[in-house]
Design a protein around this motif. Structure first.
Motif, PDB file in Angstrom:
ATOM      1  N   LEU A 168     -30.556  44.894 -14.270  1.00 26.94           N
ATOM      2  CA  LEU A 168     -30.105  44.909 -15.672  1.00 26.94           C
ATOM      3  C   LEU A 168     -28.591  45.146 -15.827  1.00 26.94           C
ATOM      4  O   LEU A 168     -27.943  44.627 -16.719  1.00 26.94           O
ATOM      5  N   GLU A 169     -28.064  45.918 -14.894  1.00 26.37           N
ATOM      6  CA  GLU A 169     -26.612  46.239 -14.996  1.00 26.37           C
ATOM      7  C   GLU A 169     -25.757  44.966 -14.858  1.00 26.37           C
ATOM      8  O   GLU A 169     -24.841  44.735 -15.649  1.00 26.37           O
ATOM      9  N   GLU A 170     -26.160  44.154 -13.877  1.00 21.45           N
ATOM     10  CA  GLU A 170     -25.412  42.910 -13.670  1.00 21.45           C
ATOM     11  C   GLU A 170     -25.617  41.958 -14.843  1.00 21.45           C
ATOM     12  O   GLU A 170     -24.686  41.266 -15.267  1.00 21.45           O
ATOM     13  N   VAL A 171     -26.953  42.054 -15.385  1.00 26.41           N
ATOM     14  CA  VAL A 171     -27.254  41.191 -16.548  1.00 26.41           C
ATOM     15  C   VAL A 171     -26.304  41.544 -17.669  1.00 26.41           C
ATOM     16  O   VAL A 171     -25.680  40.690 -18.311  1.00 26.41           O
ATOM     17  N   CYS A 172     -26.149  42.815 -17.855  1.00 26.80           N
ATOM     18  CA  CYS A 172     -25.296  43.316 -18.951  1.00 26.80           C
ATOM     19  C   CYS A 172     -23.832  42.863 -18.767  1.00 26.80           C
ATOM     20  O   CYS A 172     -23.175  42.415 -19.706  1.00 26.80           O
ATOM     21  N   TYR A 173     -23.394  42.967 -17.482  1.00 29.12           N
ATOM     22  CA  TYR A 173     -22.004  42.564 -17.204  1.00 29.12           C
ATOM     23  C   TYR A 173     -21.796  41.093 -17.534  1.00 29.12           C
ATOM     24  O   TYR A 173     -20.817  40.731 -18.204  1.00 29.12           O
ATOM     25  N   ASN A 174     -22.760  40.270 -17.110  1.00 30.19           N
ATOM     26  CA  ASN A 174     -22.635  38.832 -17.383  1.00 30.19           C
ATOM     27  C   ASN A 174     -22.660  38.512 -18.863  1.00 30.19           C
ATOM     28  O   ASN A 174     -21.908  37.655 -19.341  1.00 30.19           O
ATOM     29  N   LEU A 175     -23.458  39.265 -19.591  1.00 26.43           N
ATOM     30  CA  LEU A 175     -23.523  39.036 -21.060  1.00 26.43           C
ATOM     31  C   LEU A 175     -22.190  39.419 -21.720  1.00 26.43           C
ATOM     32  O   LEU A 175     -21.707  38.728 -22.623  1.00 26.43           O
ATOM     33  N   ASP A 176     -21.631  40.546 -21.188  1.00 28.91           N
ATOM     34  CA  ASP A 176     -20.305  40.966 -21.730  1.00 28.91           C
ATOM     35  C   ASP A 176     -19.256  39.869 -21.510  1.00 28.91           C
ATOM     36  O   ASP A 176     -18.457  39.573 -22.394  1.00 28.91           O
ATOM     37  N   GLN A 177     -19.344  39.287 -20.305  1.00 28.58           N
ATOM     38  CA  GLN A 177     -18.385  38.223 -19.977  1.00 28.58           C
ATOM     39  C   GLN A 177     -18.556  37.035 -20.935  1.00 28.58           C
ATOM     40  O   GLN A 177     -17.580  36.443 -21.416  1.00 28.58           O
ATOM     41  N   ILE A 178     -19.872  36.769 -21.207  1.00 23.57           N
ATOM     42  CA  ILE A 178     -20.159  35.660 -22.135  1.00 23.57           C
ATOM     43  C   ILE A 178     -19.574  35.969 -23.507  1.00 23.57           C
ATOM     44  O   ILE A 178     -18.911  35.142 -24.134  1.00 23.57           O
ATOM     45  N   ALA A 179     -19.776  37.240 -23.941  1.00 25.96           N
ATOM     46  CA  ALA A 179     -19.275  37.651 -25.266  1.00 25.96           C
ATOM     47  C   ALA A 179     -17.744  37.495 -25.322  1.00 25.96           C
ATOM     48  O   ALA A 179     -17.181  36.992 -26.298  1.00 25.96           O
ATOM     49  N   GLU A 180     -17.062  37.917 -24.208  1.00 25.05           N
ATOM     50  CA  GLU A 180     -15.589  37.828 -24.161  1.00 25.05           C
ATOM     51  C   GLU A 180     -15.111  36.375 -24.239  1.00 25.05           C
ATOM     52  O   GLU A 180     -14.151  36.055 -24.945  1.00 25.05           O
ATOM     53  N   LEU A 181     -15.885  35.556 -23.507  1.00 24.97           N
ATOM     54  CA  LEU A 181     -15.507  34.133 -23.509  1.00 24.97           C
ATOM     55  C   LEU A 181     -15.673  33.494 -24.886  1.00 24.97           C
ATOM     56  O   LEU A 181     -14.825  32.700 -25.331  1.00 24.97           O
ATOM     57  N   THR A 182     -16.714  33.876 -25.568  1.00 26.74           N
ATOM     58  CA  THR A 182     -16.924  33.322 -26.920  1.00 26.74           C
ATOM     59  C   THR A 182     -15.809  33.780 -27.856  1.00 26.74           C
ATOM     60  O   THR A 182     -15.344  33.035 -28.740  1.00 26.74           O
ATOM     61  N   GLU A 183     -15.404  35.056 -27.574  1.00 23.31           N
ATOM     62  CA  GLU A 183     -14.280  35.609 -28.382  1.00 23.31           C
ATOM     63  C   GLU A 183     -13.025  34.733 -28.208  1.00 23.31           C
ATOM     64  O   GLU A 183     -12.345  34.376 -29.176  1.00 23.31           O
ATOM     65  N   ARG A 184     -12.825  34.362 -26.918  1.00 27.87           N
ATOM     66  CA  ARG A 184     -11.646  33.522 -26.622  1.00 27.87           C
ATOM     67  C   ARG A 184     -11.776  32.156 -27.278  1.00 27.87           C
ATOM     68  O   ARG A 184     -10.838  31.630 -27.846  1.00 27.87           O
ATOM     69  N   MET A 185     -12.956  31.639 -27.272  1.00 29.36           N
ATOM     70  CA  MET A 185     -13.200  30.339 -27.899  1.00 29.36           C
ATOM     71  C   MET A 185     -12.951  30.403 -29.407  1.00 29.36           C
ATOM     72  O   MET A 185     -12.389  29.488 -30.016  1.00 29.36           O
ATOM     73  N   ALA A 186     -13.389  31.603 -29.959  1.00 23.92           N
ATOM     74  CA  ALA A 186     -13.174  31.807 -31.408  1.00 23.92           C
ATOM     75  C   ALA A 186     -11.671  31.837 -31.706  1.00 23.92           C
ATOM     76  O   ALA A 186     -11.198  31.294 -32.717  1.00 23.92           O
ATOM     77  N   GLN A 187     -10.928  32.461 -30.763  1.00 22.76           N
ATOM     78  CA  GLN A 187      -9.461  32.551 -30.927  1.00 22.76           C
ATOM     79  C   GLN A 187      -8.830  31.159 -30.974  1.00 22.76           C
ATOM     80  O   GLN A 187      -7.938  30.889 -31.784  1.00 22.76           O
ATOM     81  N   ILE A 188      -9.343  30.269 -30.140  1.00 22.35           N
ATOM     82  CA  ILE A 188      -8.858  28.871 -30.148  1.00 22.35           C
ATOM     83  C   ILE A 188      -9.100  28.258 -31.518  1.00 22.35           C
ATOM     84  O   ILE A 188      -8.250  27.580 -32.095  1.00 22.35           O
ATOM     85  N   GLY A 189     -10.198  28.573 -32.067  1.00 23.03           N
ATOM     86  CA  GLY A 189     -10.537  28.059 -33.405  1.00 23.03           C
ATOM     87  C   GLY A 189      -9.534  28.523 -34.445  1.00 23.03           C
ATOM     88  O   GLY A 189      -9.069  27.734 -35.278  1.00 23.03           O
ATOM     89  N   VAL A 190      -9.194  29.851 -34.311  1.00 18.43           N
ATOM     90  CA  VAL A 190      -8.227  30.412 -35.294  1.00 18.43           C
ATOM     91  C   VAL A 190      -6.887  29.659 -35.197  1.00 18.43           C
ATOM     92  O   VAL A 190      -6.300  29.271 -36.204  1.00 18.43           O
ATOM     93  N   GLN A 191      -6.498  29.458 -33.947  1.00 15.60           N
ATOM     94  CA  GLN A 191      -5.201  28.773 -33.745  1.00 15.60           C
ATOM     95  C   GLN A 191      -5.218  27.356 -34.316  1.00 15.60           C
ATOM     96  O   GLN A 191      -4.273  26.932 -34.980  1.00 15.60           O
TER      97      GLN A 191
END
Ligand code: ADP
Length: 620
Positions: free
Chosen positions: A436-459
């Motif tokens: 579960l710990e690794e699962v959580c880490y991977n999900l966090d990474q996914i969340a961060e990446l989506t954040e970055r994608m959202a940032q591209i949208g803002v730009q």
């Protein structure tokens, strides 16, 4: 022009010179004619006047003589005279006769009255009572006695030998039965005749048959002769004792003109020094055998000739001057006309030239106008073509940008998407294994990446922003503060030394709070990224007022922009950064925002690092 006047003035001087010469010749000729005419006219006048006066004088003399002419004859018939002649020794009779003669003499206003016997001896005389009486004196030598003895009326002029008085003698025989017994003589004076007729310019003279002047209104001429006397004449004068003189000087030694009517002669002045010129007219008195002359001095005539010559000369001079003035005036007028004519011609030429030039210019202008119109038409056509081309280009560029953008977005989105997929796969695998710990880490990474994608949208949203955001008055300090708040985590993470300077602190500008914040965030973010490799990281935000504008700059001590990249940095989607670090829109967006507030975002090259600067309108 000047040489023209010079060359014209030379012939003019010649004309003047010739005119003066001609005038001088005409003047001398004219004056000579006038002087001659005046002279001869004057001579005529003198002759005419002289003739009249001469007639008068002769008549006067004649009258004087005639008055006494018959007196001796009258006396001769008196018996007293005959008795005395016959009885010369009867003293009482002689004494009575003397008194009688004295009375007669007084009454008839004669000088002397006396009686001579046939031998010429004076028997009785009116001057018996005077100191030197005639009685006892013999006058047989006198021509008047000789004439009377011949039975005629004797007449004679002579200077009285006893009385020394000039007188005219009349003698008439006294008869005794047709035989001449003696003669009675009367002597009349001529002094009165001289005095009465004395004049300044006219002199009268009476000459005896020998030419001796015995009556003259000019006393100094008395006893002079009109011509030199012959020796026998002088001898006769001496014999008759007519004049007491031995010498008879000629009156004039220079006879200038001899004409039947007159003579012009020169008489030396008594005072010496020159001679006086006279016109002499003469008339013969047959009764007395005299010549009566009138001498008119030509001095007056000379003066008259001179005066007329001067007047005529002056008149000629005045006429000449008037003529010259008229000529001068005429010449000036002609000269003026000539100049006017020349000026008119020059004006006409200039006008013609001007007209030709205007015509040429108009022609050229019309041609140019036609060309211009053609050019305008061409330009319009070119413009339309250009617009069309631009539209096509814009369209192509838009397509290119769109392609570029979609490629960029594609790239930026594909990468996190691929990562998300692998993180999701990993999380699934770790969930199956219950890690579960690794699962959580991977999900966090996914969340961060989506954040970055959202940032591209803002730009992308900001890039596609339409202009028209409200421009208001904003305080620069609040804008900077807002931007730093956003940037703080990144600044801290990168350990950048930030320096903020806003002078004056409360400076206000025209703009939009959010958009200006975006600009500062973009510029500072770029600076942080550029300082990545730098050990000492410094960023300075500087705001200061210059000339009613506020200059805002963001400077770092990074590597700066490479010269070859300079022309592209403001282009959209240009980036030198690694994938995932930039879209290449930051400077494009910032530049557009600044432009919309009336400013320009510029890159200013620095010796160490990069500096971006723009200015905004200050609001006071
Ligand atoms: P991105 O940051 O996404 O690359 P930008 O438009 O913000 O896009 O920047 C364009 C490029 O300009 C950058 O890739 C970089 O090469 C250059 N650049 C911008 N800021 C700086 C800076 N402070 N120092 C050096 N280069 C810079």
């Amino acid at each position: 022009m000047q040489t023209g006047i010079m060359s014209r003035s030379r012939p003019r001087i010649k004309i003047y010179f010739i005119s003066v010469l001609v005038f001088a010749v005409l003047l001398s000729g004219g004056l000579t004619v006038i002087a001659k005419w005046t002279y001869w006219k004057g001579v005529d006048d003198i002759l005419e006047r002289g003739n009249v006066r001469l007639d008068l004088y002769v008549n006067y003399l004649k009258g004087t003589l005639e008055k006494y002419e018959s007196l001796p004859e009258l006396l001769a018939i008196d018996d007293k005279l005959l008795h005395a002649l016959l009885n010369p020794h009867e003293k009482t009779r002689i004494a009575t006769l003397n008194k009688y003669l004295e009375t007669i003499n007084k009454v008839s206003d004669t000088l002397d009255t006396y009686l001579l016997n046939k031998d010429g001896l004076t028997i009785a005389a009116s001057n018996w009572n005077e100191p030197r009486p005639f009685i006892g004196r013999n006058f047989s030598y006198r021509p008047y006695f000789k004439e009377a003895m011949k039975g005629h009326l004797g007449r004679y002029f002579a200077l009285g030998t006893t009385s020394a008085k000039r007188g005219y003698y009349f003698a008439y025989p006294v008869y005794k039965n047709k035989e001449i017994a003696g003669a009675v003589v009367i002597k009349i004076g001529v002094d009165l005749v001289e005095r009465k007729w004395a004049q300044e310019e006219e002199s009268y003279l009476v000459t005896d048959p020998d030419g001796v002047i015995f009556i003259t209104t000019n006393t100094s001429w008395r006893y002079k002769t009109l011509h030199p006397l012959a020796d026998q004449v002088l001898e006769r004068i001496r014999e008759t004792k007519r004049y007491p003189h031995e010498q008879f000087a000629p009156l004039s030694d220079k006879i200038l003109t001899v004409s039947p009517d007159y003579q012009v002669l020169e008489i030396a002045k008594e005072s010496g020094g020159g001679a006086r010129r006279f016109i002499k007219q003469s008339q013969y008195m047959p009764q007395a055998g005299w010549h009566v002359h009138i001498l008119t001095e030509t001095k007056g005539l000379k003066r008259k000739v001179l005066a007329v010559s001067v007047i005529a000369g002056s008149g000629f001079m005045v006429l000449y001057i008037i003529a010259m003035l008229l000529y001068q005036r005429q010449y000036r007028l002609e000269e003026l006309n000539r100049i006017e004519q020349k000026a008119r011609e020059a004006l006409r030429d200039a006008n013609e030239q001007l007209e030709t030039r205007v015509h040429d210019r108009t022609k050229k202008l019309t041609e140019a106008n036609i060309l211009l119109k053609k050019e305008i038409l061409d330009r319009k056509k070119a413009e339309i073509k250009l617009k069309r081309t631009r539209r096509e280009l814009v369209h192509a560029a838009k397509l290119a940008v769109l392609g570029q953008m979609s490629a960029g977005i594609n790239h930026e989105l594909n990468q996190p998407l691929a990562a998300i997929r692998s993180y999701a796969d990993n999380a699934k695998k770790f969930l199956e294994k219950d890690r579960l710990e690794e699962v959580c880490y991977n999900l966090d990474q996914i969340a961060e990446l989506t954040e970055r994608m959202a940032q591209i949208g803002v730009q992308l949203k900001l890039f596609s922003r339409k202009s028209g955001d409200r421009i208001v008055v904003v305080t620069l300090q609040s804008v900077v503060d807002g931007a730093l708040e956003i940037l703080n985590p990144a600044i801290k993470k990168a350990k950048v030394d930030m320096t903020i300077s806003i002078v004056p602190q409360n400076v206000k500008v025209k703009g939009n709070h959010v958009l200006l914040q975006q600009v500062l965030v973009n510029l500072v973010t770029n600076a942080i990224q550029a300082l990545e490799e730098q050990e000492q990281k410094r960023i300075t935000i500087d705001c200061r007022v210059t000339d009613d504008r506020v200059r805002i700059s963001v400077q770092d001590n990074g590597p700066g922009v490479l010269p070859k990249e300079l022309k592209n940095i403001f282009e959209p989607f240009f980036t030198t950064k690694k994938s995932g670090q930039g879209l290449g829109l930051g400077l494009t967006i910032s530049s557009r925002i600044v432009k919309s507030f009336g400013g320009t975002l510029e890159y200013i090259e620095q010796p160490d690092g990069a500096r971006f600067e723009f200015s905004l309108e200050q609001v006071v």
